[in-house]
Every structure is written in C-alpha cells, then in structure tokens.
Design a protein around this motif. Structure first.
Motif, PDB file in Angstrom:
ATOM      1  N   LEU A  23       0.815  -1.219   0.000  1.00  0.00           N
ATOM      2  CA  LEU A  23       0.000   0.000   0.000  1.00  0.00           C
ATOM      3  C   LEU A  23       0.846   1.266   0.000  1.00  0.00           C
ATOM      4  O   LEU A  23       0.324   2.368  -0.182  1.00  0.00           O
ATOM      5  N   GLY A  24       2.158   1.115   0.234  1.00  0.00           N
ATOM      6  CA  GLY A  24       3.032   2.284   0.318  1.00  0.00           C
ATOM      7  C   GLY A  24       2.838   3.071   1.602  1.00  0.00           C
ATOM      8  O   GLY A  24       3.080   4.277   1.644  1.00  0.00           O
ATOM      9  N   VAL A  25       2.428   2.375   2.655  1.00  0.00           N
ATOM     10  CA  VAL A  25       2.180   3.016   3.945  1.00  0.00           C
ATOM     11  C   VAL A  25       3.409   2.833   4.831  1.00  0.00           C
ATOM     12  O   VAL A  25       4.023   1.772   4.849  1.00  0.00           O
ATOM     13  N   ARG A  26       3.758   3.878   5.543  1.00  0.00           N
ATOM     14  CA  ARG A  26       4.866   3.818   6.489  1.00  0.00           C
ATOM     15  C   ARG A  26       4.344   3.514   7.883  1.00  0.00           C
ATOM     16  O   ARG A  26       3.197   3.801   8.198  1.00  0.00           O
ATOM     17  N   ILE A  27       5.217   2.936   8.709  1.00  0.00           N
ATOM     18  CA  ILE A  27       4.893   2.696  10.117  1.00  0.00           C
ATOM     19  C   ILE A  27       5.843   3.540  10.952  1.00  0.00           C
ATOM     20  O   ILE A  27       7.049   3.533  10.718  1.00  0.00           O
ATOM     21  N   GLU A  28       5.276   4.268  11.906  1.00  0.00           N
ATOM     22  CA  GLU A  28       6.073   5.096  12.811  1.00  0.00           C
ATOM     23  C   GLU A  28       5.737   4.669  14.238  1.00  0.00           C
ATOM     24  O   GLU A  28       4.574   4.530  14.593  1.00  0.00           O
ATOM     25  N   MET A  79      -5.402   5.277  23.001  1.00  0.00           N
ATOM     26  CA  MET A  79      -5.105   4.831  21.639  1.00  0.00           C
ATOM     27  C   MET A  79      -3.793   4.053  21.597  1.00  0.00           C
ATOM     28  O   MET A  79      -2.789   4.513  22.118  1.00  0.00           O
ATOM     29  N   ASP A  80      -3.830   2.886  20.954  1.00  0.00           N
ATOM     30  CA  ASP A  80      -2.608   2.110  20.747  1.00  0.00           C
ATOM     31  C   ASP A  80      -2.023   2.374  19.371  1.00  0.00           C
ATOM     32  O   ASP A  80      -0.850   2.093  19.116  1.00  0.00           O
ATOM     33  N   GLY A  81      -2.834   2.874  18.461  1.00  0.00           N
ATOM     34  CA  GLY A  81      -2.367   3.158  17.112  1.00  0.00           C
ATOM     35  C   GLY A  81      -3.364   4.038  16.388  1.00  0.00           C
ATOM     36  O   GLY A  81      -4.491   4.255  16.852  1.00  0.00           O
ATOM     37  N   GLU A  82      -2.932   4.548  15.236  1.00  0.00           N
ATOM     38  CA  GLU A  82      -3.817   5.348  14.395  1.00  0.00           C
ATOM     39  C   GLU A  82      -3.322   5.288  12.958  1.00  0.00           C
ATOM     40  O   GLU A  82      -2.142   5.017  12.702  1.00  0.00           O
ATOM     41  N   TYR A  83      -4.236   5.515  12.024  1.00  0.00           N
ATOM     42  CA  TYR A  83      -3.872   5.605  10.613  1.00  0.00           C
ATOM     43  C   TYR A  83      -4.192   7.010  10.138  1.00  0.00           C
ATOM     44  O   TYR A  83      -5.300   7.510  10.360  1.00  0.00           O
ATOM     45  N   ILE A  84      -3.228   7.648   9.499  1.00  0.00           N
ATOM     46  CA  ILE A  84      -3.414   8.990   8.955  1.00  0.00           C
ATOM     47  C   ILE A  84      -3.354   8.865   7.439  1.00  0.00           C
ATOM     48  O   ILE A  84      -2.280   8.689   6.851  1.00  0.00           O
ATOM     49  N   HIS A  85      -4.520   8.922   6.813  1.00  0.00           N
ATOM     50  CA  HIS A  85      -4.628   8.656   5.373  1.00  0.00           C
ATOM     51  C   HIS A  85      -3.843   9.665   4.520  1.00  0.00           C
ATOM     52  O   HIS A  85      -3.181   9.275   3.559  1.00  0.00           O
ATOM     53  N   GLU A  86      -3.916  10.941   4.890  1.00  0.00           N
ATOM     54  CA  GLU A  86      -3.255  11.979   4.097  1.00  0.00           C
ATOM     55  C   GLU A  86      -1.742  11.762   4.007  1.00  0.00           C
ATOM     56  O   GLU A  86      -1.096  12.158   3.045  1.00  0.00           O
ATOM     57  N   GLU A  87      -1.184  11.127   5.030  1.00  0.00           N
ATOM     58  CA  GLU A  87       0.260  10.891   5.069  1.00  0.00           C
ATOM     59  C   GLU A  87       0.632   9.444   4.760  1.00  0.00           C
ATOM     60  O   GLU A  87       1.821   9.104   4.747  1.00  0.00           O
ATOM     61  N   LYS A  88      -0.405   8.598   4.536  1.00  0.00           N
ATOM     62  CA  LYS A  88      -0.175   7.162   4.350  1.00  0.00           C
ATOM     63  C   LYS A  88       0.747   6.645   5.455  1.00  0.00           C
ATOM     64  O   LYS A  88       1.809   6.094   5.214  1.00  0.00           O
ATOM     65  N   LEU A  89       0.300   6.875   6.684  1.00  0.00           N
ATOM     66  CA  LEU A  89       1.120   6.613   7.859  1.00  0.00           C
ATOM     67  C   LEU A  89       0.315   5.889   8.940  1.00  0.00           C
ATOM     68  O   LEU A  89      -0.791   6.296   9.282  1.00  0.00           O
ATOM     69  N   ILE A  90       0.887   4.806   9.438  1.00  0.00           N
ATOM     70  CA  ILE A  90       0.357   4.129  10.621  1.00  0.00           C
ATOM     71  C   ILE A  90       1.275   4.498  11.773  1.00  0.00           C
ATOM     72  O   ILE A  90       2.487   4.310  11.692  1.00  0.00           O
ATOM     73  N   ARG A  91       0.685   5.041  12.837  1.00  0.00           N
ATOM     74  CA  ARG A  91       1.435   5.359  14.049  1.00  0.00           C
ATOM     75  C   ARG A  91       1.054   4.345  15.111  1.00  0.00           C
ATOM     76  O   ARG A  91      -0.120   4.122  15.368  1.00  0.00           O
ATOM     77  N   ILE A  92       2.066   3.725  15.732  1.00  0.00           N
ATOM     78  CA  ILE A  92       1.857   2.692  16.739  1.00  0.00           C
ATOM     79  C   ILE A  92       2.629   3.072  17.999  1.00  0.00           C
ATOM     80  O   ILE A  92       3.778   3.495  17.919  1.00  0.00           O
TER      81      ILE A  92
END
Length: 154
Positions: A16-21, A30-43
């Motif tokens: 998907l071209g998504v990064r994990i931070e 919250m244990d995690g979130e997805y930010i669509h505009e940045e294609k970013l999963i924060r954990i």
C-alpha cells in the motif's frame, strides 16, 4: 517460530506504500492510528506483543479502506467495527481458534494468550461465528452460500 500472519500484514502495508512510525505521543486510550493523508500508521512503541499483533492489522485495515475519521459517530463506529473484524480474521486461524476454544473451555483470556492476541480480538472473532444446528459459519451474510467458511460439527 516465524509469525506468518504478521508478515502478511507487513507485506500488505508495504504494498500500500504506507509507512509505520513508532511513537510515544498517542492519547492514553489509543494504541495506534492511521493517517490517510500521510499514508502513515502510528503505533505506540511500548505495546506488548499481543496488543501489537492486534493493533497493527487493525490499522492496516484502515489503510486498505482509506478510512478518514468522520464527524459522524456511526461512520466512525462502522470503520472501527470493520477494522476489528478484519484484524480478527487475519490474526486468528479457524483451526487455531477451534483448538484453543476446546483446550480452554471457551475462556476468552486464556484463548487470547494462547493465540497471542488481545481478548478483545478473540471476542470479535467469536461474534463472527454463527452456530446453526450441526455447523459453524465464519463471517455469515444474508443469502445462500454467503459465508467465509463453514465447518460441520457433531
């Protein structure tokens, strides 16, 4: 032991071209979130293995669907339910579930420990099962033949 289920999640995230931070500044609830505009999963960086193995696929589902938080509660609830169900189906195999359910007499917490996921994810998986007469259906929907799997039981 190689975690093939988690590897599939990483492969999907990569495709998907998504990064994990990994971070420490998420709200306490919250244990995690997805930010669509940045294609970013924060954990959250300090999660236990069981919580991590339940959170990452949940956030991956948000990425797959391109979920964006809404001002409308029912929309958010639908997105969260879908992500929970998808994560449960990705991280819990039907045979593994069946084995642990029998071994632990349906004790959700014990099953979760054995399956290496959270109790919440096991409960979600349980809700996806429909037991009718001599069969168990996984992910049933309206209509004949509309289910993810059917298992005949005695």
């Amino acid at each position: 032991m190689k975690d093939t289920r988690l590897k599939r999640i990483y492969d999907m995230i990569d495709a998907l071209g998504v990064r994990i931070e990994y971070c420490d500044d998420l709200p306490d609830d919250m244990d995690g979130e997805y930010i669509h505009e940045e294609k970013l999963i924060r954990i959250r960086f300090d999660l236990s293995t069981r919580v991590y193995r339940s959170t990452l696929p949940h956030e991956c589902c948000h990425a797959i669907w391109g979920d964006i938080p809404s001002k409308f509660g029912p929309v958010n609830a639908k997105q969260e339910r879908r992500a929970d169900e998808w994560a449960a189906l990705q991280m819990i195999g039907l045979d593994d579930y069946r084995q642990q359910e029998a071994r632990h007499d349906g004790n959700i917490e014990a099953m979760a420990i054995a399956l290496n996921v959270t109790a919440d994810l096991v409960e979600v998986f349980c809700r996806l099962l429909l037991r009718v007469d001599g069969a168990v259906y996984v992910g049933p929907r309206m209509g004949m033949g509309e289910y993810r799997a059917k298992i005949e039981v005695a």
